[in-house]
Scaffold this active site. Structure first.
Site, short mmCIF file in Angstrom:
data_model
loop_
_atom_site.label_atom_id
_atom_site.label_comp_id
_atom_site.label_asym_id
_atom_site.label_seq_id
_atom_site.Cartn_x
_atom_site.Cartn_y
_atom_site.Cartn_z
CD GLU A 276 -1.32 11.80 6.40
OE1 GLU A 276 -0.47 10.97 6.79
OE2 GLU A 276 -2.40 11.48 5.90
CB CYS A 311 6.64 10.78 9.21
SG CYS A 311 6.03 10.82 7.51
#
Length: 547
Positions: A276, A311
């Protein structure tokens, strides 16, 4: 960072140890004689080291957690897994209930730890960390029995009569390496999936958020099954020791640079990984939108969300030259409405995580080709690790701020003649973790979804896609691989085992050698008929049912 215990120097003639934990690892300096003076740096520098000045030579001692101890830990966890303990529905439920109880009972401590690490406002900490983890846990508790059930599937003529199913089985002993920007929820969320799938788990939280890391270590030890779920604290040395081991899955959340290191380490043992990562997440704004709503949602997805340290946060905006002045004016109005006129005094934003990232962001702003592009904000205070919400207009595409993930409160706005021109600009860059479009034009929406490559998308909003448990969350290309959230978390830590069931009935000698000319002809004719008319096969399967 624990530097030294109170009263360390009450007896200067004795032997003492000074222990520090930082980005370069856990280390111990042992002094065997008289200590004249010890001094520490007043602020933590970018390299995250603890500096001690002693009057005699210091002996560097081996880190407390090394490769040998990591190997012992993994072997013990593998014994637990091989015993079958973690595979039972009852064990999985009991551990998920313990996590839920832990979150409910320790909410205040969790908020305090997040305040220490990131100065997260209380409500933001609750919404983005506590509520997210709690929701994931509640969903797993509710759906686990259904997730664990074998999935019935159709079979083919070649196996008639037969039945088949897909069985989700745990992978084994898994490693979860978490990150610092959402240090509680991004640690627990994958752990919840790993437990739900029936695995033994090691969690390595980020040393850059030390208060949350320490809290997780203590709470997991207090609430969870210590024989199957372990937290290992530390920094590079400890993470390296863990990566040297053979795991059945590694789940990493962080940046692309470390992601490559994790993937290289996993490749040595053919260990599957979920990465991720992140990337430059664009927001494209059409001229037909409600500017007030659009601006609020962009501000929420940029500065309200951990002050840009997310993110999936908006990294940059693309809009038309005609709309840009109106959009900037509305963004400024919304920012001041939410954070006040004196942006540096606002208590509604998290701070920059540390001095290293503060200086990195300042360097992006001070690049020659960028420094004169600031149209709003730009104030900074290194002592408070704060940079005001900052908007820049038409920075060059080859500037550093447009080449690397910003991960902070800086927001470039790039203008184009036609909105469709933004598509090529986005696709020239590595595939982002998320992409956003604000438009009321259905054709533009369809083109955006069909032509923009990204891990996920939201149309006319930002970041909320991660709150939908029926949507997978994950990247593509340089923004990551694999996905999780909801049942996707369960799937990420499961192997889908194919199982075919047959009885001893219906065994045809045609299947076995020797294949005489007559038998070959019979086989070809039978298969040709059935392939041409699939209804024959489905009719026979329906009439015979499970064999």
């Amino acid at each position: 960072m624990t530097i030294v215990s109170p009263g360390l120097f009450k007896h200067p003639s004795r032997s003492y140890s000074i222990v520090g934990v930082g980005l370069l690892g856990t280390f111990t300096y042992r002094h065997k004689y008289k200590i004249n003076r010890v001094s520490f740096s007043s602020s933590i520098p970018s390299s995250y080291y603890c500096r001690a000045t002693l009057s005699t030579t210091m002996e560097e001692v081996k880190p407390a957690f090394d490769s040998d101890k990591a190997a012992v830990l993994v072997n013990e966890l593998r014994k637990t897994f091989n015993s079958g303990k973690t595979k039972s529905y009852e064990w999985r439920i009991s551990q998920l209930e313990s996590i839920s109880k832990m979150i409910d009972e320790k909410e205040k401590e969790i908020v305090e730890a997040l305040q220490k690490d990131l100065s997260k406002p209380e409500l933001e900490a609750f919404l983005s960390e506590i509520l997210m983890a709690r929701s994931s846990c509640k969903l797993a508790l509710k759906e686990l029995k259904q997730w664990m059930m074998p999935q019935k599937v159709e079979t083919s003529l070649a196996t008639y009569p037969s039945s088949a199913e897909i069985v989700a089985e745990p992978l084994g002993v898994v490693l979860v390496i978490s990150t610092w920007n959402f240090p509680f929820s991004l640690s627990l969320d994958p752990v919840i999936g790993a437990i739900a799938a029936g695995n033994a788990v090691v969690l390595k939280p980020s040393e850059i958020a030390p208060a949350t890391s320490s809290l997780l270590s203590r709470l997991v030890g207090e609430y969870m099954d210590k024989s199957a779920i372990i937290v290992v604290e530390g920094a590079v040395a400890e993470t390296s020791a863990l990566l040297e081991q053979k795991w059945d899955k590694i789940f990493f959340t962080g940046g692309a640079r470390v992601g490559r290191i994790v993937m290289a380490a996993a490749a040595k043992n053919l260990t599957p990984v979920t990465l991720e990562l992140g990337g430059k997440c664009p927001a494209v704004v059409d001229s037909n939108v409600n500017l007030q709503v659009t601006s609020r949602r962009i501000v929420a997805g940029k500065w309200v969300c951990n002050n840009g340290q997310a993110c999936i946060g908006v990294d940059y905006i693309i809009t038309t030259k005609e709309l840009a002045p109106k959009l900037i004016a509305t963004l400024v109005s919304v920012v001041e409405e939410i954070f006040g006129k004196d942006l540096m005094e606002s208590k509604e934003r998290s701070r920059i995580i540390n001095s290293f990232h503060f200086k990195r962001l300042v360097n992006l702003l001070e690049e020659d080709k960028v420094s004169n592009k600031i149209v709003f904000g730009g104030q900074r205070d290194e002592s408070q690790l704060q940079i005001a919400p900052t908007i820049l207009l038409d920075v060059p595409e080859d500037s550093m701020i447009m080449q690397e993930e910003i991960f902070g409160p800086l927001l470039p706005i790039i203008t184009v003649e036609r909105l469709e021109d933004s598509f090529a600009m986005i696709n020239r860059k590595p595939k982002p973790l998320a992409a956003y479009l604000f438009s009321d034009d259905e054709q533009i929406k369809r083109k955006f979804v069909q032509n923009i490559y990204a891990g996920g998308m939201a149309i006319n909003d930002t970041i909320l896609q991660v709150t939908v448990p029926t949507l997978p969350f994950g990247g593509v290309g340089e923004s990551g691989m694999g996905s999780y959230h909801g049942k996707f978390s369960f799937d990420a830590f499961s192997h889908k085992k194919a199982v075919l069931y047959r009885s001893f009935a219906g065994d045809s000698p045609t299947r076995y050698p020797p294949y005489t000319p007559g038998k070959k002809k019979q086989i070809k004719a039978l298969l040709s008929v059935c392939i041409q008319d699939e209804r024959f096969w489905y009719l026979q399967r329906t009439e015979n049912g499970r064999i």
